[in-house]
Design a protein around this motif. Structure first.
Motif, short mmCIF file in Angstrom:
data_model
loop_
_atom_site.label_atom_id
_atom_site.label_comp_id
_atom_site.label_asym_id
_atom_site.label_seq_id
_atom_site.Cartn_x
_atom_site.Cartn_y
_atom_site.Cartn_z
N ALA A 72 0.82 -1.21 0.00
CA ALA A 72 0.00 0.00 0.00
C ALA A 72 0.86 1.26 0.00
O ALA A 72 0.64 2.19 -0.78
CB ALA A 72 -0.94 0.00 1.21
N SER A 73 1.87 1.30 0.86
CA SER A 73 2.72 2.49 0.92
C SER A 73 3.54 2.64 -0.35
O SER A 73 3.77 3.75 -0.84
CB SER A 73 3.64 2.43 2.15
N VAL A 77 3.33 6.06 -2.33
CA VAL A 77 4.52 6.91 -2.38
C VAL A 77 5.09 6.95 -3.80
O VAL A 77 5.31 8.02 -4.38
CB VAL A 77 5.57 6.42 -1.37
N LEU A 78 5.34 5.76 -4.38
CA LEU A 78 5.95 5.73 -5.71
C LEU A 78 4.96 6.18 -6.79
O LEU A 78 5.34 6.90 -7.71
CB LEU A 78 6.46 4.33 -6.01
N GLY A 79 3.69 5.77 -6.66
CA GLY A 79 2.70 6.18 -7.65
C GLY A 79 2.53 7.69 -7.71
O GLY A 79 2.54 8.29 -8.80
N GLY A 80 2.40 8.32 -6.55
CA GLY A 80 2.30 9.79 -6.52
C GLY A 80 3.55 10.45 -7.03
O GLY A 80 3.50 11.44 -7.77
N ALA A 112 -1.45 9.50 -2.99
CA ALA A 112 -0.56 9.01 -1.95
C ALA A 112 -1.28 8.91 -0.61
O ALA A 112 -1.15 7.91 0.12
CB ALA A 112 0.66 9.92 -1.82
N LEU A 113 -2.06 9.91 -0.27
CA LEU A 113 -2.74 9.92 1.02
C LEU A 113 -3.82 8.84 1.11
O LEU A 113 -4.09 8.31 2.20
CB LEU A 113 -3.34 11.30 1.28
N GLY A 118 -4.13 8.71 4.96
CA GLY A 118 -4.18 10.09 5.42
C GLY A 118 -3.08 10.42 6.41
O GLY A 118 -2.03 9.77 6.46
N LEU A 119 -3.34 11.43 7.20
CA LEU A 119 -2.37 11.89 8.19
C LEU A 119 -2.58 11.13 9.50
O LEU A 119 -3.68 11.12 10.06
CB LEU A 119 -2.53 13.39 8.42
N ALA A 120 -1.52 10.52 10.00
CA ALA A 120 -1.59 9.81 11.27
C ALA A 120 -1.75 10.81 12.42
O ALA A 120 -1.39 11.99 12.29
CB ALA A 120 -0.32 9.00 11.48
N PRO A 121 -2.29 10.38 13.56
CA PRO A 121 -2.30 11.24 14.75
C PRO A 121 -0.86 11.66 15.09
O PRO A 121 0.07 10.85 15.01
CB PRO A 121 -2.88 10.34 15.85
N ILE A 122 -0.67 12.90 15.42
CA ILE A 122 0.67 13.42 15.71
C ILE A 122 0.76 13.92 17.13
O ILE A 122 -0.26 14.24 17.76
CB ILE A 122 1.07 14.54 14.73
#
Length: 336
Positions: A72-73, A77-80, A112-113, A118-122
């Motif tokens: 998935a990553s 990452v590479l696709g975007g 990519a997201l 999406g954005l992980a909790p930070i």
């Protein structure tokens, strides 16, 4: 052992293909001609960053097939990154209107997201923050800014390459030190690919990266940072800190130009690194100084953040304030 041989192959592919691209650019007159906004004085072939894209496009799927990278990553990452590179390649060979480039960049970020969830909790000043959908929107803007700022900062010989290598080396150390070695392979592939290109881009450069390579690099680095946040929130801040020289210089310059009402999409040479290269009359000196800042100043702060001894927000503040002072000292955003 096979993996380490693969990294050597990545270096060889990138180095050899850069030579081929240089000859192609010379044959097709794909040259970067110096003008009043340039930081170089000799016509130089451009588009060598395609070698970085090609080498990564070969190696990353192989590592995925060997189980070192999650599917998935890898797709995200590479696709975007490939979409960004295609847009940059087309722009290097002609011209794409800024609004269409921007649309393509946001499509790449959304792709990519989607795969990165999406954005992980930070962690922000000791508090765990989950921004959900808003976080994904912010992450899209972050990715688009990262790929564009990397393009802005690719203006003198070797700088963008040296920044990518030193930041990735720093993150490999962080990953190894804090037992997150599952994330180490992406940065290692980037190191090999960029090092092969740097053989031809080291001052005095014999070929430039071009939009395809710089946009791809900025996007991939930004996406790797987002991916790392799902493993440990502190790792995202480590990436931001290690890329601090580029983030601060580009952001400071953009804000200052916006405040003066300038057309920020037009080419210029008012970044701090460009002023510094003229002051010292050397691209090599500035490139080496940036690497020194990364290793001596930013890496120790990133390690403290990775260890949990320093919060991510506080670490960025400590890291960025001296960089902002340097941006001010070298008149970032002031026409030169």
């Amino acid at each position: 052992m096979i993996v380490w041989w693969l990294l050597g192959v990545v270096f060889a592919i990138s180095c050899g293909l850069t030579l081929v691209l240089r000859r192609y650019a010379l044959a097709k007159s794909l040259m970067d001609i110096p003008n009043e906004r340039s930081s170089h004085s000799v016509p130089t072939p451009r588009g060598g960053g395609v070698a970085i894209v090609a080498a990564c496009s070969v190696a990353l799927p192989v590592l995925g097939g060997m189980g070192y990278l999650e599917g998935a990553s890898l797709l995200g990452v590479l696709g975007g990154g490939l979409l960004v590179a295609i847009i940059g390649f087309a722009d290097d060979h002609g011209h794409i209107d800024a609004k269409w480039r921007l649309l393509g960049h946001f499509i790449a970020a959304a792709w990519a997201l989607y795969w990165l969830n999406g954005l992980a909790p930070i962690q922000l000043f000791g508090e765990r923050v989950d921004l959900s959908v808003i976080g994904s929107v912010l992450a899209a803007f972050y990715l688009v800014w990262m790929l564009n700022l990397y393009n802005f900062m690719d203006g003198i010989d070797g700088l963008a390459s040296a920044e990518a290598i030193s930041a990735c080396l720093g993150m490999c150390l962080v990953y190894w030190w804090f037992d997150a070695t599952s994330l180490i392979w992406g940065p290692l592939v980037l190191i090999g690919a960029v090092a092969g290109f740097l053989c031809w881009n080291f001052p005095p450069a014999r070929i430039f990266m071009g939009d395809a390579g710089s946009g791809f690099l900025g996007f991939i680095l930004g996406a790797l940072a987002l991916e790392s946040a799902w493993v440990r929130p502190e790792l995202f801040w480590c990436w931001i800190i290690l890329l601090g020289v580029f983030i601060v210089d580009a952001t400071w310059t953009l804000m200052r130009r916006l405040l003066r009402g300038e057309k920020v999409y037009q080419a210029h040479r008012s970044h701090a690194y460009q002023h510094a290269s003229r002051r010292y009359q050397s691209h090599l000196v500035v490139t080496l100084l940036v690497v020194l800042i990364n290793l001596v100043w930013l890496l120790p702060i990133a390690l403290l953040v990775g260890a949990g001894w320093l919060g991510g927000g506080a670490g960025c503040l400590i890291a960025f304030v001296p960089l902002a002072m340097l941006a001010w000292k070298f008149q970032a955003g002031v026409a030169g």
